[in-house]
Design an enzyme around this catalytic site. Structure first.
Site, PDB file in Angstrom:
ATOM      1  N   SER A 189     -26.042   6.047 -49.177  1.00  0.00           N
ATOM      2  CA  SER A 189     -25.217   6.684 -48.179  1.00  0.00           C
ATOM      3  C   SER A 189     -23.710   6.563 -48.427  1.00  0.00           C
ATOM      4  O   SER A 189     -22.933   7.308 -47.826  1.00  0.00           O
ATOM      5  CB  SER A 189     -25.540   6.092 -46.814  1.00  0.00           C
ATOM      6  OG  SER A 189     -25.199   4.727 -46.761  1.00  0.00           O
ATOM      7  N   SER A 212     -27.724   1.929 -50.749  1.00  0.00           N
ATOM      8  CA  SER A 212     -26.601   2.831 -50.424  1.00  0.00           C
ATOM      9  C   SER A 212     -25.290   2.542 -51.144  1.00  0.00           C
ATOM     10  O   SER A 212     -24.385   3.380 -51.127  1.00  0.00           O
ATOM     11  CB  SER A 212     -26.353   2.834 -48.914  1.00  0.00           C
ATOM     12  OG  SER A 212     -27.358   3.592 -48.279  1.00  0.00           O
ATOM     13  N   LYS A 260     -15.694   2.802 -46.311  1.00  0.00           N
ATOM     14  CA  LYS A 260     -16.782   3.634 -45.780  1.00  0.00           C
ATOM     15  C   LYS A 260     -16.610   3.800 -44.276  1.00  0.00           C
ATOM     16  O   LYS A 260     -16.310   2.819 -43.566  1.00  0.00           O
ATOM     17  CB  LYS A 260     -18.118   2.978 -46.110  1.00  0.00           C
ATOM     18  CG  LYS A 260     -19.340   3.803 -45.772  1.00  0.00           C
ATOM     19  CD  LYS A 260     -20.597   3.098 -46.260  1.00  0.00           C
ATOM     20  CE  LYS A 260     -21.859   3.903 -46.015  1.00  0.00           C
ATOM     21  NZ  LYS A 260     -23.072   3.222 -46.543  1.00  0.00           N
TER      22      LYS A 260
END
Lengths: 470, 63
Positions: free
Chosen positions: A154, A178, A79
């Site tokens: 996210s 997330s 990420k």
């Protein structure tokens, strides 16, 4: 055959038998990303040279019989708020578009030591502050199961890349769901580990009290293997606990073991297709010999409010300076979310922390009655891109995840069905603190009885690349 | 709805006091701010003084 949808465990097995090569698999996945990502936008920065170097090193180590771990030569996505030395780390925002860290995050160090291959940095909701991954600066992330739907966020890039066969493994972060939201919305597996189990050094924060780093994969076993590589005590992270870090492949014999089904009033308004999928999952667990307990959730009803107050204030504290100096570099929605935090008083924050303690105690009591708790991950499947997302407790898409960010308990999301439009439905399994392996064991037992994680989004399974059998 | 303009003005003023040039968000976030504050007040009203917080990390480490 293509390596696109092979689990990490099978890659490792084939590497050992010399029927696949880390170099060829890495090359295939990089080519696949090049072809698919202009539409899906799962990645912000690719690191092909680093990936090929790591793949060659892994191949050599395997050839010498010196593979350092089961992840040797296995590709992974990171990420883009987790530092990889020398690679820009944008946090999904124009504000940090040029930030290049000098040092790897702890989890990236661990993956390198395990011999994993870092493919690149994955797209996310700006600063992880949102659940859609509709990213204005680096591209709108699209759900492979339906290109007009959000993939969740996210850690949306991770969910998309896993579902579309671009990588078998990914590292996400979870402050209010997330990891679990994109796992549920994209039909893959994601674990928010126990708070403190995985170091957060080198990870850009959203809210210090709620942030977790964890594994995402297409199978529970792969998530467990990835967790084993990263869940090691980090003396440089004061929040990182000295906890047992082995045994994440928990027992799958569920006979005589209790699970609690979280019900009304909090978990009461799922779409019918979601509610029936979770009810069926409970039936599957019972068919494996597990004992069901139905649990009332009145004591959790104010968890979302406490979460929201803590998230808003901590995030605003983190961003105060850049928000003052460069407010127009944030997207309008992130600017709004950050402004909200300045409107919560210190007294209100303390009340939220006290409610956090209450939620934690309440969940601990439930986890005395049952070894794990189960619930839907999300009340509905993935919404269309562009649909406004509410932060009101009765409406928020992620409303059933923050209680476990508040409490710190490990929470897994794995596929448990599909709706009529073919969109994935997620099941949440929550366990006692530092019993992440036990949670994964329940997940593995359920996964073995079902075929949800064998399904692929239409068009992507046929999207084969050249043979890599050696 | 009746006190919404006042809330938006309060948001604008508070942000300015912190040196934040965020006038554009005052109006859109005012209803959400109102709702969040009301909900926190409701949470606070439910809590007794004996409901002392226990740090999650310390508890987790003990277990």
């Amino acid at each position: 055959m293509s390596a696109a949808f092979l689990p990490a465990a099978e890659l490792a097995d084939r590497y050992a038998r010399r029927s696949l090569s880390p170099v060829e698999v890495t090359r295939e996945l990089l080519e696949r990303i090049d072809r698919l990502d202009p539409q899906l936008r799962a990645w912000i920065t690719l690191t092909p040279e680093r990936a090929m170097d790591q793949a060659r090193a892994a191949e050599a180590a395997i050839g010498r019989g010196e593979a350092p771990s089961p992840l040797c030569g296995v590709p992974v996505g990171i990420k883009d708020l987790i530092d990889v030395a020398g690679v820009r780390c944008t946090s999904g925002s124009r504000v940090r578009a040029d930030h290049v860290p000098k040092r790897d995050a702890f989890v990236v160090e661990r993956l390198a030591r395990a011999g994993a291959v870092c493919l690149g940095k994955q797209n996310l909701h700006e600063f992880a502050y949102g659940v859609t991954s509709t990213n204005e600066a680096f591209g709108v992330c699209r759900n492979p199961w339906s290109m007009d739907r959000v993939p969740g966020g996210s850690s949306g890039g991770a969910g998309v890349a896993l579902a579309a066969g671009m990588t078998p493994l990914a590292i996400g972060t979870d402050t209010g769901g997330s990891i679990r939201i994109p796992a549920a919305a994209c039909g893959v597996v994601g674990l928010k580990p126990t708070f403190g189990l995985v170091s957060r050094r080198g990870v850009f924060p959203l809210a210090w009290s709620l942030d977790h780093v964890g594994p995402m994969a297409r199978t529970v076993a792969d998530a467990a293997a990835l967790l084993a590589a990263i869940a090691v005590h980090d003396p440089e992270d004061p929040w990182c606990a000295e906890a047992p870090t082995e045994g994440f492949a928990g027992a799958t014999d569920l006979r005589g073991r209790r699970f609690g089904l979280l019900g009304a009033p909090l978990f009461a308004d799922a779409e019918p297709v979601v509610a029936s999928a979770v009810e069926e999952a409970a039936g599957t667990l019972e068919s494996l010999g597990a004992l069901r307990v139905d649990l009332d959730t009145a004591s959790l009803q104010h968890a979302y409010t406490a979460f929201h107050a803590m998230l808003a204030t901590e995030a605003s504290a983190i961003h105060e300076r850049t928000l003052r100096e460069r407010p127009r570099e944030y997207s309008a929605l992130t600017r709004q979310a950050l402004a909200r935090g300045f409107m919560v008083s210190a007294v209100d924050y303390v009340h939220a922390r006290r409610e956090q303690a209450r939620v934690q105690r309440s969940l601990e009591r439930m986890l005395e009655e049952a070894e794990v708790l189960i619930a839907p991950s999300l009340p509905r499947t993935a919404p269309p891109i562009g649909e406004p997302m509410s932060r009101e407790p009765a409406e928020a898409w992620n409303r059933w995840m923050p209680p476990f960010n508040l409490s710190g308990h490990p929470a897994l999301s794995l596929p448990c069905g599909f709706d009529r439009e073919g969109l994935p439905i997620g099941l949440q399994i929550v366990g006692r603190a530092f019993e992440d392996g036990r949670v994964l064991g329940w997940g593995a037992a359920y996964e073995r009885e079902t075929d949800w994680n064998q399904r692929r989004p239409a068009g992507f399974e046929r999207e084969q690349t050249r043979a890599v059998d050696l | 709805m009746s006190d919404l303009p006042e809330t938006a003005e309060h948001v604008r003023r508070t942000l300015r006091e912190r040196g934040l040039d965020l006038d554009d968000v005052a109006e859109p976030i005012a209803p959400g701010v109102d709702s969040l504050r009301a909900r926190i007040r409701a949470v606070a009203d439910r809590l007794g003084v004996d409901d002392a917080p226990r740090p999650p990390r310390a508890r987790a480490r003990r277990s």
